[in-house]
Design a protein around this motif. Structure first.
Motif, PDB file in Angstrom:
ATOM      1  N   VAL A 211       0.801  -1.226   0.000  1.00 37.86           N
ATOM      2  CA  VAL A 211       0.000   0.000   0.000  1.00 37.86           C
ATOM      3  C   VAL A 211       0.837   1.281   0.000  1.00 37.86           C
ATOM      4  CG1 VAL A 211      -1.994  -1.091   1.073  1.00 37.86           C
ATOM      5  CG2 VAL A 211      -0.232  -0.048   2.521  1.00 37.86           C
ATOM      6  N   GLU A 212       2.158   1.169   0.149  1.00 40.83           N
ATOM      7  CA  GLU A 212       3.001   2.367   0.057  1.00 40.83           C
ATOM      8  C   GLU A 212       2.798   2.955  -1.332  1.00 40.83           C
ATOM      9  OE1 GLU A 212       4.936   3.774   2.426  1.00 40.83           O
ATOM     10  OE2 GLU A 212       4.147   2.282   3.801  1.00 40.83           O
ATOM     11  N   PRO A 213       2.533   4.260  -1.437  1.00 42.99           N
ATOM     12  CA  PRO A 213       2.193   4.853  -2.751  1.00 42.99           C
ATOM     13  C   PRO A 213       3.199   4.542  -3.863  1.00 42.99           C
ATOM     14  CG  PRO A 213       1.816   6.434  -1.011  1.00 42.99           C
ATOM     15  CD  PRO A 213       2.466   5.243  -0.363  1.00 42.99           C
ATOM     16  N   GLU A 214       4.484   4.704  -3.571  1.00 41.77           N
ATOM     17  CA  GLU A 214       5.494   4.438  -4.606  1.00 41.77           C
ATOM     18  C   GLU A 214       5.516   2.962  -4.992  1.00 41.77           C
ATOM     19  OE1 GLU A 214      10.266   4.447  -4.718  1.00 41.77           O
ATOM     20  OE2 GLU A 214       9.370   6.380  -4.193  1.00 41.77           O
ATOM     21  N   SER A 215       5.421   2.093  -3.996  1.00 45.66           N
ATOM     22  CA  SER A 215       5.441   0.657  -4.248  1.00 45.66           C
ATOM     23  C   SER A 215       4.189   0.195  -4.974  1.00 45.66           C
ATOM     24  CB  SER A 215       5.584  -0.100  -2.931  1.00 45.66           C
ATOM     25  OG  SER A 215       6.795   0.233  -2.303  1.00 45.66           O
ATOM     26  N   ALA A 216       3.033   0.709  -4.562  1.00 48.86           N
ATOM     27  CA  ALA A 216       1.780   0.313  -5.209  1.00 48.86           C
ATOM     28  C   ALA A 216       1.779   0.738  -6.668  1.00 48.86           C
ATOM     29  CB  ALA A 216       0.596   0.929  -4.466  1.00 48.86           C
ATOM     30  N   ALA A 217       2.308   1.920  -6.951  1.00 51.30           N
ATOM     31  CA  ALA A 217       2.377   2.396  -8.337  1.00 51.30           C
ATOM     32  C   ALA A 217       3.293   1.523  -9.179  1.00 51.30           C
ATOM     33  CB  ALA A 217       2.846   3.852  -8.369  1.00 51.30           C
ATOM     34  N   ALA A 218       4.303   0.935  -8.548  1.00 53.02           N
ATOM     35  CA  ALA A 218       5.256   0.092  -9.274  1.00 53.02           C
ATOM     36  C   ALA A 218       4.777  -1.352  -9.405  1.00 53.02           C
ATOM     37  CB  ALA A 218       6.605   0.114  -8.565  1.00 53.02           C
ATOM     38  N   GLY A 219       3.616  -1.672  -8.818  1.00 57.41           N
ATOM     39  CA  GLY A 219       3.116  -3.043  -8.830  1.00 57.41           C
ATOM     40  C   GLY A 219       3.087  -3.695 -10.197  1.00 57.41           C
ATOM     41  N   PRO A 220       2.459  -3.071 -11.208  1.00 54.33           N
ATOM     42  CA  PRO A 220       2.437  -3.697 -12.532  1.00 54.33           C
ATOM     43  C   PRO A 220       3.840  -3.913 -13.111  1.00 54.33           C
ATOM     44  CG  PRO A 220       0.786  -1.970 -12.391  1.00 54.33           C
ATOM     45  CD  PRO A 220       1.617  -1.872 -11.143  1.00 54.33           C
ATOM     46  N   TRP A 221       4.734  -2.966 -12.872  1.00 51.77           N
ATOM     47  CA  TRP A 221       6.120  -3.087 -13.353  1.00 51.77           C
ATOM     48  C   TRP A 221       6.802  -4.271 -12.664  1.00 51.77           C
ATOM     49  CZ3 TRP A 221      11.071  -2.857 -11.386  1.00 51.77           C
ATOM     50  CH2 TRP A 221      12.085  -2.659 -12.311  1.00 51.77           C
ATOM     51  N   ARG A 222       6.594  -4.390 -11.358  1.00 49.24           N
ATOM     52  CA  ARG A 222       7.185  -5.497 -10.612  1.00 49.24           C
ATOM     53  C   ARG A 222       6.653  -6.833 -11.114  1.00 49.24           C
ATOM     54  NH1 ARG A 222       6.875  -3.166  -4.442  1.00 49.24           N
ATOM     55  NH2 ARG A 222       8.762  -1.904  -4.575  1.00 49.24           N
ATOM     56  N   LEU A 223       5.353  -6.914 -11.321  1.00 50.90           N
ATOM     57  CA  LEU A 223       4.756  -8.157 -11.818  1.00 50.90           C
ATOM     58  C   LEU A 223       5.308  -8.526 -13.189  1.00 50.90           C
ATOM     59  CD1 LEU A 223       1.058  -7.627 -10.702  1.00 50.90           C
ATOM     60  CD2 LEU A 223       2.677  -9.319  -9.784  1.00 50.90           C
ATOM     61  N   ALA A 224       5.546  -7.534 -14.016  1.00 49.49           N
ATOM     62  CA  ALA A 224       6.066  -7.786 -15.364  1.00 49.49           C
ATOM     63  C   ALA A 224       7.482  -8.353 -15.338  1.00 49.49           C
ATOM     64  CB  ALA A 224       6.029  -6.497 -16.190  1.00 49.49           C
ATOM     65  N   HIS A 225       8.189  -8.215 -14.232  1.00 46.71           N
ATOM     66  CA  HIS A 225       9.568  -8.699 -14.145  1.00 46.71           C
ATOM     67  C   HIS A 225       9.710 -10.048 -13.438  1.00 46.71           C
ATOM     68  CE1 HIS A 225      10.369  -4.603 -15.402  1.00 46.71           C
ATOM     69  NE2 HIS A 225      11.549  -5.050 -15.777  1.00 46.71           N
ATOM     70  N   LEU A 226       8.593 -10.663 -13.070  1.00 41.19           N
ATOM     71  CA  LEU A 226       8.684 -11.968 -12.412  1.00 41.19           C
ATOM     72  C   LEU A 226       9.292 -13.024 -13.327  1.00 41.19           C
ATOM     73  CD1 LEU A 226       5.370 -12.153 -10.339  1.00 41.19           C
ATOM     74  CD2 LEU A 226       7.697 -11.698  -9.524  1.00 41.19           C
ATOM     75  N   ASP A 227       8.991 -12.962 -14.621  1.00 43.00           N
ATOM     76  CA  ASP A 227       9.563 -13.947 -15.547  1.00 43.00           C
ATOM     77  C   ASP A 227      11.081 -13.791 -15.665  1.00 43.00           C
ATOM     78  OD1 ASP A 227       7.117 -15.134 -16.020  1.00 43.00           O
ATOM     79  OD2 ASP A 227       6.737 -14.032 -17.881  1.00 43.00           O
ATOM     80  N   ALA A 228      11.569 -12.552 -15.716  1.00 38.02           N
ATOM     81  CA  ALA A 228      13.013 -12.314 -15.791  1.00 38.02           C
ATOM     82  C   ALA A 228      13.703 -12.852 -14.536  1.00 38.02           C
ATOM     83  CB  ALA A 228      13.304 -10.827 -15.975  1.00 38.02           C
ATOM     84  N   TYR A 229      13.062 -12.658 -13.394  1.00 41.77           N
ATOM     85  CA  TYR A 229      13.616 -13.198 -12.155  1.00 41.77           C
ATOM     86  C   TYR A 229      13.655 -14.728 -12.224  1.00 41.77           C
ATOM     87  CZ  TYR A 229      13.768 -14.801  -7.326  1.00 41.77           C
ATOM     88  OH  TYR A 229      14.077 -15.474  -6.172  1.00 41.77           O
ATOM     89  N   ALA A 230      12.576 -15.351 -12.685  1.00 42.48           N
ATOM     90  CA  ALA A 230      12.529 -16.815 -12.785  1.00 42.48           C
ATOM     91  C   ALA A 230      13.642 -17.332 -13.691  1.00 42.48           C
ATOM     92  CB  ALA A 230      11.159 -17.263 -13.289  1.00 42.48           C
ATOM     93  N   ARG A 231      13.910 -16.614 -14.789  1.00 40.77           N
ATOM     94  CA  ARG A 231      14.996 -17.034 -15.698  1.00 40.77           C
ATOM     95  C   ARG A 231      16.364 -16.886 -15.035  1.00 40.77           C
ATOM     96  NH1 ARG A 231      11.673 -14.242 -19.235  1.00 40.77           N
ATOM     97  NH2 ARG A 231      13.033 -12.407 -19.208  1.00 40.77           N
ATOM     98  N   ALA A 232      16.532 -15.898 -14.183  1.00 42.93           N
ATOM     99  CA  ALA A 232      17.825 -15.655 -13.530  1.00 42.93           C
ATOM    100  C   ALA A 232      18.042 -16.553 -12.313  1.00 42.93           C
ATOM    101  CB  ALA A 232      17.922 -14.195 -13.107  1.00 42.93           C
TER     102      ALA A 232
END
Length: 174
Positions: free
Chosen positions: A122-143
């Motif tokens: 719920v932190e404003p900066e973190s909540a705004a970055a939510g979609p961006w963070r979700l989009a990087h889960l695949d890159a993390y899985a590959r790494a």
């Protein structure tokens, strides 16, 4: 010493870093994203999409940490996701050349837990970055394969950031 906290975006690295710096004697948090922010301000017309793509970011992170440690001693806790093995090798090699020991930890949780944490932030900066963070889960899985080989993986599912920090502190003292 450098205690590098990696893992996917939204894994709780920054919160864990603050908790860890509170319990490790002489520890400070070094947010290397601030180096990226500095460069982005200077090089705004040359944005590569991620400040880690700038070789100077990697070099400045090492040099900044080296100089801070030379001045203060102690431990720097660095919460930073690095998903490029080549970039990590460059950073780790820079620390090694400077004679700075590095302990690399990856804060890990299963995808379902990560998605729930990101959605619940719920932190404003973190909540705004939510979609961006979700989009990087695949890159993390590959790494994850090379990260598992190069770092100590800490399963954070079911743990608070304070609990993760305590586990890392125990590992460091062992």
């Amino acid at each position: 010493m450098i205690v590098w906290l990696g893992g996917t975006y939204g894994a709780g690295k920054t919160t864990t870093a603050r908790e860890l710096a509170e319990i490790l004697p002489g520890a400070r948090v070094f947010d290397s994203e601030e180096v990226g922010g500095l460069l982005r301000g200077i090089l705004r017309d040359e944005w590569p999409g991620n400040f880690q793509h700038w070789p100077m970011w990697r070099g400045l992170v090492v040099e900044t940490a080296r100089q801070v440690l030379a001045y203060t001693g102690g431990t720097l806790v660095v919460p930073q996701t690095v998903l490029s093995e080549a970039y990590w090798e460059e950073i780790e090699g820079g620390f090694r050349a400077a004679g700075i020991p590095v302990r690399h930890f990856v804060l890990h949780a299963d995808e379902e837990t990560l998605r729930a944490r990101i959605a619940g932030d719920v932190e404003p900066e973190s909540a705004a970055a939510g979609p961006w963070r979700l989009a990087h889960l695949d890159a993390y899985a590959r790494a994850l394969e090379w990260l598992r080989a190069r770092a100590t993986v800490v399963d954070t599912a079911g743990l608070t950031p304070a609990g993760v920090a305590a586990r890392i502190a125990r590992t460091l003292s062992a």
